[in-house]
Design a protein around this motif. Structure first.
Motif, PDB file in Angstrom:
ATOM      1  N   THR A  41      -9.100   4.639  -5.816  1.00 43.11           N
ATOM      2  CA  THR A  41      -8.544   5.450  -6.661  1.00 43.11           C
ATOM      3  C   THR A  41      -8.152   7.148  -5.654  1.00 43.11           C
ATOM      4  O   THR A  41      -8.051   7.710  -6.991  1.00 43.11           O
ATOM      5  CB  THR A  41      -9.973   5.723  -7.336  1.00 43.11           C
ATOM      6  OG1 THR A  41     -11.542   6.039  -6.509  1.00 43.11           O
ATOM      7  CG2 THR A  41     -10.342   5.243  -8.239  1.00 43.11           C
ATOM      8  N   THR A  42      -7.782   7.035  -4.617  1.00 44.03           N
ATOM      9  CA  THR A  42      -7.738   8.300  -4.309  1.00 44.03           C
ATOM     10  C   THR A  42      -6.476   8.722  -3.812  1.00 44.03           C
ATOM     11  O   THR A  42      -6.104   9.060  -2.670  1.00 44.03           O
ATOM     12  CB  THR A  42      -8.960   8.763  -2.906  1.00 44.03           C
ATOM     13  OG1 THR A  42      -9.127   7.683  -1.626  1.00 44.03           O
ATOM     14  CG2 THR A  42     -10.011   8.807  -3.567  1.00 44.03           C
ATOM     15  N   VAL A  43      -5.703   7.701  -3.165  1.00 44.02           N
ATOM     16  CA  VAL A  43      -3.895   7.124  -3.682  1.00 44.02           C
ATOM     17  C   VAL A  43      -3.356   7.450  -4.300  1.00 44.02           C
ATOM     18  O   VAL A  43      -3.935   6.429  -4.977  1.00 44.02           O
ATOM     19  CB  VAL A  43      -4.163   5.846  -2.629  1.00 44.02           C
ATOM     20  CG1 VAL A  43      -4.950   6.747  -1.497  1.00 44.02           C
ATOM     21  CG2 VAL A  43      -4.158   4.795  -2.635  1.00 44.02           C
ATOM     22  N   VAL A  44      -1.869   7.321  -4.509  1.00 44.56           N
ATOM     23  CA  VAL A  44      -1.363   6.875  -4.935  1.00 44.56           C
ATOM     24  C   VAL A  44      -0.062   6.280  -4.850  1.00 44.56           C
ATOM     25  O   VAL A  44       0.129   5.691  -3.896  1.00 44.56           O
ATOM     26  CB  VAL A  44      -0.299   8.872  -5.297  1.00 44.56           C
ATOM     27  CG1 VAL A  44      -1.437   9.388  -5.847  1.00 44.56           C
ATOM     28  CG2 VAL A  44       0.026   8.709  -4.094  1.00 44.56           C
ATOM     29  N   CYS A  45       0.460   5.490  -5.814  1.00 44.53           N
ATOM     30  CA  CYS A  45       1.589   4.817  -6.149  1.00 44.53           C
ATOM     31  C   CYS A  45       3.178   5.203  -4.919  1.00 44.53           C
ATOM     32  O   CYS A  45       3.306   6.425  -5.277  1.00 44.53           O
ATOM     33  CB  CYS A  45       2.723   4.554  -7.491  1.00 44.53           C
ATOM     34  SG  CYS A  45       1.088   3.391  -8.056  1.00 44.53           S
ATOM     35  N   PRO A  46       3.245   4.641  -3.920  1.00 40.29           N
ATOM     36  CA  PRO A  46       2.938   3.109  -4.539  1.00 40.29           C
ATOM     37  C   PRO A  46       1.788   2.432  -2.933  1.00 40.29           C
ATOM     38  O   PRO A  46       1.537   1.319  -2.219  1.00 40.29           O
ATOM     39  CB  PRO A  46       4.510   2.423  -2.802  1.00 40.29           C
ATOM     40  CG  PRO A  46       4.961   3.744  -2.793  1.00 40.29           C
ATOM     41  CD  PRO A  46       4.465   4.819  -3.542  1.00 40.29           C
TER      42      PRO A  46
ATOM     43  N   THR B 274      -1.211   2.933  -3.298  1.00 40.61           N
ATOM     44  CA  THR B 274      -1.895   1.957  -4.449  1.00 40.61           C
ATOM     45  C   THR B 274      -1.813   0.365  -4.036  1.00 40.61           C
ATOM     46  O   THR B 274      -2.957  -0.162  -3.438  1.00 40.61           O
ATOM     47  CB  THR B 274      -2.129   2.615  -5.087  1.00 40.61           C
ATOM     48  OG1 THR B 274      -1.100   1.747  -6.303  1.00 40.61           O
ATOM     49  CG2 THR B 274      -3.198   3.357  -6.226  1.00 40.61           C
ATOM     50  N   PHE B 275      -0.288  -0.651  -4.292  1.00 40.99           N
ATOM     51  CA  PHE B 275      -0.342  -1.937  -3.867  1.00 40.99           C
ATOM     52  C   PHE B 275      -0.452  -2.476  -2.096  1.00 40.99           C
ATOM     53  O   PHE B 275      -1.449  -3.079  -1.816  1.00 40.99           O
ATOM     54  CB  PHE B 275       0.757  -1.772  -4.359  1.00 40.99           C
ATOM     55  CG  PHE B 275       0.801  -3.348  -4.096  1.00 40.99           C
ATOM     56  CD1 PHE B 275       0.342  -3.968  -4.254  1.00 40.99           C
ATOM     57  CD2 PHE B 275       1.891  -3.474  -3.802  1.00 40.99           C
ATOM     58  CE1 PHE B 275       0.329  -5.513  -4.031  1.00 40.99           C
ATOM     59  CE2 PHE B 275       2.871  -5.164  -3.300  1.00 40.99           C
ATOM     60  CZ  PHE B 275       1.519  -5.827  -3.362  1.00 40.99           C
ATOM     61  N   VAL B 276      -0.125  -1.471  -0.944  1.00 42.03           N
ATOM     62  CA  VAL B 276      -0.375  -1.292  -0.139  1.00 42.03           C
ATOM     63  C   VAL B 276      -1.911  -1.655   0.842  1.00 42.03           C
ATOM     64  O   VAL B 276      -1.781  -2.440   1.777  1.00 42.03           O
ATOM     65  CB  VAL B 276       0.579  -0.329   0.863  1.00 42.03           C
ATOM     66  CG1 VAL B 276       0.096  -0.727   2.592  1.00 42.03           C
ATOM     67  CG2 VAL B 276       1.766  -0.025   0.150  1.00 42.03           C
TER      68      VAL B 276
ATOM     69  N   GLN C  51      -1.208  -0.707 -14.021  1.00 44.97           N
ATOM     70  CA  GLN C  51       0.083  -1.253 -14.749  1.00 44.97           C
ATOM     71  C   GLN C  51       0.678  -1.879 -13.608  1.00 44.97           C
ATOM     72  O   GLN C  51       2.013  -2.929 -13.753  1.00 44.97           O
ATOM     73  CB  GLN C  51       1.587   0.043 -15.117  1.00 44.97           C
ATOM     74  CG  GLN C  51       0.689   0.404 -16.479  1.00 44.97           C
ATOM     75  CD  GLN C  51       2.241   1.877 -17.085  1.00 44.97           C
ATOM     76  OE1 GLN C  51       2.655   2.029 -15.996  1.00 44.97           O
ATOM     77  NE2 GLN C  51       1.488   2.661 -17.436  1.00 44.97           N
ATOM     78  N   ASN C  52       1.218  -0.659 -12.027  1.00 49.38           N
ATOM     79  CA  ASN C  52       2.294  -1.551 -10.509  1.00 49.38           C
ATOM     80  C   ASN C  52       1.305  -2.610 -10.374  1.00 49.38           C
ATOM     81  O   ASN C  52       1.834  -4.274 -10.252  1.00 49.38           O
ATOM     82  CB  ASN C  52       2.147  -0.403  -9.947  1.00 49.38           C
ATOM     83  CG  ASN C  52       3.444   0.152 -10.816  1.00 49.38           C
ATOM     84  OD1 ASN C  52       4.159  -0.437 -12.297  1.00 49.38           O
ATOM     85  ND2 ASN C  52       3.440   1.540 -10.929  1.00 49.38           N
ATOM     86  N   VAL C  53      -0.199  -1.892 -10.330  1.00 52.27           N
ATOM     87  CA  VAL C  53      -1.029  -2.783  -8.474  1.00 52.27           C
ATOM     88  C   VAL C  53      -1.220  -4.911  -9.273  1.00 52.27           C
ATOM     89  O   VAL C  53      -0.584  -5.375  -8.278  1.00 52.27           O
ATOM     90  CB  VAL C  53      -1.820  -2.466  -8.612  1.00 52.27           C
ATOM     91  CG1 VAL C  53      -3.280  -3.255  -7.629  1.00 52.27           C
ATOM     92  CG2 VAL C  53      -1.885  -1.435  -7.405  1.00 52.27           C
ATOM     93  N   PRO C  54      -1.275  -4.847 -10.944  1.00 52.66           N
ATOM     94  CA  PRO C  54      -1.484  -6.112 -11.301  1.00 52.66           C
ATOM     95  C   PRO C  54      -0.518  -7.232 -11.055  1.00 52.66           C
ATOM     96  O   PRO C  54      -0.356  -8.132 -10.963  1.00 52.66           O
ATOM     97  CB  PRO C  54      -2.311  -6.356 -12.624  1.00 52.66           C
ATOM     98  CG  PRO C  54      -3.322  -4.800 -12.463  1.00 52.66           C
ATOM     99  CD  PRO C  54      -2.133  -4.550 -11.277  1.00 52.66           C
TER     100      PRO C  54
END
Length: 81
Positions: free
Chosen positions: A13-18, A20-22, A48-51
């Motif tokens: 929750t404290t990081v932003v895309c991309p 988050t996925f990393v 939207q992106n991680v799943p």
């Protein structure tokens, strides 16, 4: 979350895309095949992106839980190569 035995959790929750996925991917790599990871993430881009990205990696999405506070818990089972 009583449906699953969670082996590890990661809070992105404290990081932003991309990133988050990393962070989620690194946490999954540390698990053994078949283990379950809970990923706490914010609403919006991460949901939207991680799943989608995790599915593309071949892992199994078990559940997406709306915590009703603008965060979600994504429950993922690691699938081996």
């Amino acid at each position: 979350m009583a449906d699953f035995k969670i082996d590890d959790t990661v809070d992105i929750t404290t990081v932003v895309c991309p990133t988050t996925f990393v962070k989620a991917k690194v946490a999954l790599e540390e698990l053994d095949d078949g283990q379950i990871l809970s990923i706490k993430m914010n609403d919006g881009e991460p949901v939207q992106n991680v799943p989608r990205s995790i599915k593309e990696e071949g892992h199994k999405i078990l559940k997406l839980i709306d915590n009703e506070d603008s965060t979600y818990d994504l429950i993922v089972q690691k699938v081996g190569d």
